[in-house]
Design an enzyme around this catalytic site. Structure first.
Site, short mmCIF file in Angstrom:
data_model
loop_
_atom_site.label_atom_id
_atom_site.label_comp_id
_atom_site.label_asym_id
_atom_site.label_seq_id
_atom_site.Cartn_x
_atom_site.Cartn_y
_atom_site.Cartn_z
N LYS A 35 10.19 54.83 -22.40
CA LYS A 35 8.85 54.65 -22.74
C LYS A 35 7.82 55.83 -23.32
O LYS A 35 7.42 55.89 -24.23
CB LYS A 35 7.32 54.63 -21.46
CG LYS A 35 6.34 53.92 -21.73
CD LYS A 35 5.22 53.59 -20.91
CE LYS A 35 4.15 52.99 -20.19
NZ LYS A 35 3.59 53.09 -19.28
N PHE A 153 -15.11 52.83 -19.18
CA PHE A 153 -15.12 51.26 -18.97
C PHE A 153 -14.34 50.19 -20.45
O PHE A 153 -14.82 49.98 -20.47
CB PHE A 153 -16.65 51.32 -18.85
CG PHE A 153 -17.23 51.97 -18.11
CD1 PHE A 153 -17.75 51.88 -17.29
CD2 PHE A 153 -17.75 53.98 -17.88
CE1 PHE A 153 -18.00 52.21 -15.88
CE2 PHE A 153 -18.41 54.01 -17.13
CZ PHE A 153 -18.35 53.47 -16.14
N ARG A 155 -12.43 48.07 -22.61
CA ARG A 155 -11.98 46.78 -22.69
C ARG A 155 -10.37 46.88 -23.75
O ARG A 155 -10.52 47.36 -24.35
CB ARG A 155 -12.86 45.64 -22.94
CG ARG A 155 -13.59 45.86 -22.04
CD ARG A 155 -14.72 45.13 -23.12
NE ARG A 155 -14.88 45.35 -24.72
CZ ARG A 155 -16.25 44.92 -25.57
NH1 ARG A 155 -16.46 43.71 -25.55
NH2 ARG A 155 -16.19 45.28 -26.53
N ASN A 209 -17.56 47.29 -12.48
CA ASN A 209 -17.19 45.89 -13.11
C ASN A 209 -17.11 43.94 -11.76
O ASN A 209 -17.15 43.49 -12.75
CB ASN A 209 -15.44 46.12 -12.94
CG ASN A 209 -15.08 46.51 -14.03
OD1 ASN A 209 -15.65 47.00 -14.68
ND2 ASN A 209 -13.68 46.94 -13.63
N CYS A 261 -8.06 44.15 -14.04
CA CYS A 261 -9.42 44.83 -14.00
C CYS A 261 -9.98 44.28 -12.43
O CYS A 261 -10.09 44.67 -11.46
CB CYS A 261 -9.95 45.60 -14.66
SG CYS A 261 -8.80 46.11 -15.60
C1 UGA Z 1 -12.89 45.28 -17.83
C2 UGA Z 1 -14.68 46.11 -17.88
O1 UGA Z 1 -15.55 45.00 -19.10
C3 UGA Z 1 -13.52 47.08 -18.55
O2 UGA Z 1 -15.21 47.33 -19.01
C4 UGA Z 1 -13.03 47.88 -17.70
O3 UGA Z 1 -13.27 49.26 -17.73
C5 UGA Z 1 -12.39 46.89 -17.44
O4 UGA Z 1 -12.25 45.38 -17.03
C6 UGA Z 1 -11.53 48.00 -16.60
O5 UGA Z 1 -11.66 48.30 -15.59
O6 UGA Z 1 -10.22 48.93 -17.14
P1 UGA Z 1 -11.11 43.99 -19.62
O7 UGA Z 1 -10.62 43.29 -17.79
O8 UGA Z 1 -10.58 44.71 -20.51
O9 UGA Z 1 -12.41 44.48 -19.50
O10 UGA Z 1 -11.82 42.84 -20.17
P2 UGA Z 1 -12.63 42.42 -20.46
O11 UGA Z 1 -13.03 41.59 -21.74
O12 UGA Z 1 -14.19 42.45 -19.68
O13 UGA Z 1 -12.70 40.52 -20.24
C7 UGA Z 1 -12.21 40.07 -18.60
C8 UGA Z 1 -12.10 38.83 -18.31
O14 UGA Z 1 -13.23 38.48 -18.57
C9 UGA Z 1 -11.50 38.02 -19.65
O15 UGA Z 1 -10.38 36.80 -18.76
C10 UGA Z 1 -12.20 37.26 -19.98
O16 UGA Z 1 -11.49 36.23 -21.10
C11 UGA Z 1 -13.61 36.95 -18.74
N1 UGA Z 1 -14.77 36.55 -19.29
C12 UGA Z 1 -15.71 37.83 -20.30
C13 UGA Z 1 -15.09 35.53 -19.11
O17 UGA Z 1 -14.69 34.26 -18.78
N2 UGA Z 1 -15.94 35.32 -19.70
C14 UGA Z 1 -17.21 35.78 -20.28
O18 UGA Z 1 -18.22 35.97 -20.45
C15 UGA Z 1 -16.10 37.27 -20.96
#
Ligand code: UGA
Length: 457
Positions: A35, A153, A155, A209, A261
């Site tokens: 990596k 935080f 995404r 989260n 996450c």
């Molecule tokens: C999440 C948090 O949003 C971040 O703030 C955090 O830093 C991160 O986890 C982490 O702990 O590292 P992430 O998992 O990358 O981020 O993605 P999200 O955009 O939050 O989506 C998570 C899941 O929820 C996805 O599968 C998405 O499709 C789903 N989702 C999201 C829904 O089903 N409905 C929604 O309205 C929003």
């Protein structure tokens, strides 16, 4: 400032690269030699918008270095970010072994005052844990250091954007000196900073989260009721979201959340509660709802077809959300597993996650080069990830290619009216106007339309 970031996963690599971008000298450390060699040549191991160009830009300016030597990383920097993995163990506890190892090495190599920053998502009390491990491994006990908690935080898929445009930066610190150094690092980001004690900072991460995941499971349950009473969850979410106390984000109903996450942090929070003698009841249900929701398309298909043996299913989208090639805890994995156990034939396409999917899922389904190849000869198209390109498909062409113009939209992302006009049978999640209501094969099933007009197909 000279900064070391230990761990080049999503969080570590994005954090290190962004800190270099704003002018710091950054050393990224990882145990994985392959990596590191790729990164030295400007090739990131993950897909993340803008990341590759930023890595190359900062490599060229000599502000970003990659090494496998933690000793160099510790000795050459004033601030050391720990951004290694904290995966869940089989018993639900958080595996802190990588963090502990890094803390040991920092203790071993420490050569002057350092701020040690916990960036990984770690249980409450971990700043103290790291402090103790570092101290125990120090030869010269007179060297000073501080440990702060600085949860992430960002995404996946928008990680670089989020790093520069976050809503807040949380710094959990008991030391004024360390707090000032952290403030200096983040000053130019121009993002509001919240200073707390380390325990509160650690809890803010889990609570945030878990709350977001709760919002998703909540709207998914609303969707499930909407289907039964003729309401449209999209309208309901809109109406709820206008209320500023609720907010309009994270109210998209669908097949639930995946990723590295939310599922992990919910289990982590339950464990933190258990360890403290408290049963966290809400998040337990959030996970249960999500586990059922992610295979909802299969339940719909079972009702529609009766028997899925030999049914040709085309899957559009495999990653757990758009903008990433990550398949960890992706609903697609659970859908595929269920479909396969029912004997369905699966063809799939994802714009970015195909290579990862081949590694995770193997040869048990057909991987296609584009969405049109994926839908050819299909009895049903199932959309699992709302990639923008799926909205722009030529659905007249899709209709020509499929066996049966039937679409299950697991993310409520397609234009249902236009699809119906084109002659598709369209089912979303919680859309109320046409839900798969009854069990049984095509001849006997009932499609319920606004509860009042039920028609037998
Ligand atoms: C999440 C948090 O949003 C971040 O703030 C955090 O830093 C991160 O986890 C982490 O702990 O590292 P992430 O998992 O990358 O981020 O993605 P999200 O955009 O939050 O989506 C998570 C899941 O929820 C996805 O599968 C998405 O499709 C789903 N989702 C999201 C829904 O089903 N409905 C929604 O309205 C929003």
């Amino acid at each position: 400032m000279r900064i070391t970031v230990v761990g080049t996963g999503y969080v570590g690599l994005v954090t290190g690269t962004c800190l270099a971008e704003i002018g710091n000298e950054v050393i990224c450390v990882d145990v994985n030699e392959e990596k590191i060699n790729k990164l030295r040549n400007g090739i990131p191991p993950i897909y993340e918008e803008h990341l590759e160009e930023m890595i190359n830009n900062n490599l060229a300016k000599n502000r970003l270095k990659f090494t496998t030597s933690l000793e160099r990383g510790v000795k050459l920097s004033d601030v050391i970010f720990i951004a290694v993995g904290t995966p869940p163990k089989s018993n639900g506890q958080i595996d802190m072994s990588q963090v502990d190892e890094v803390a040991k090495s920092i203790g071993k190599y420490i050569n002057g005052y350092k701020v040690i920053v916990n960036k990984s998502t770690v249980p409450v009390g971990s700043a103290n844990r790291v402090k103790n491990i570092v101290y125990l491994n120090m030869k010269d006990k007179s060297i000073e250091f501080d440990v702060v908690s600085n949860p992430e935080f960002l995404r996946e898929g928008t990680a670089v954007f989020d790093t520069f445009n976050g809503d807040r930066i949380v710094i959990g610190s008991n030391s004024e000196k360390a707090t000032e150094i952290m403030k200096e690092i983040y000053e130019s980001f121009n993002i509001p900073m919240l200073i707390t004690n380390p325990e509160s900072a650690e809890m803010i991460k889990y609570a945030s989260n878990a709350f977001l995941a709760t919002k998703i499971s909540f709207i998914n349950e609303i969707a499930n009721v909407c289907e039964r009473v003729g309401a449209d969850v999209k309208e309901v979410a809109k109406g709820m979201g206008i209320d500023k106390r609720i907010g309009n984000k994270f109210l998209n109903a669908g097949i639930g959340f995946g990723g590295a996450c939310f599922p992990k942090d919910i289990k982590g929070l339950m464990q933190i509660g258990n360890d403290a003698g408290y049963e966290f009841k809400i998040v337990k249900k959030v996970l249960e709802v999500n586990n059922a929701q992610r295979i909802k398309p299969v339940e719909m298909l079972r009702r529609l077809f009766g028997n899925l043996n030999g049914v040709n299913v085309s899957i559009l989208g495999l990653s757990f959300k758009p903008g990433t090639d990550d398949l960890r805890e992706a609903p697609s994995l659970y859908v595929i597993k269920e479909l396969q156990s029912d004997g369905a034939n699966i063809k799939a396409y994802d714009p970015i996650a195909m290579e990862n999917a081949k590694l995770v899922i193997g040869n048990s389904m057909t991987y296609c080069n584009d969405p049109y190849e994926a839908v050819e000869g299909s009895d049903v198209v199932v959309l699992l990830t709302e990639w923008a390109e799926f909205k722009k498909l030529d659905f007249n062409r899709v209709k020509e290619l499929v066996n049966r113009p039937l679409i299950i939209d697991g993310r409520n992302t397609l234009d249902s009216n236009s699809l119906k006009e084109k002659g598709f049978e369209y089912f979303g999640i919680g859309l109320g106007d046409a839900s798969v209501e009854n069990t049984g094969p095509k001849e006997s099933r009932i499609i319920r339309i606004n509860q009042k007009k039920a028609c037998v197909l």
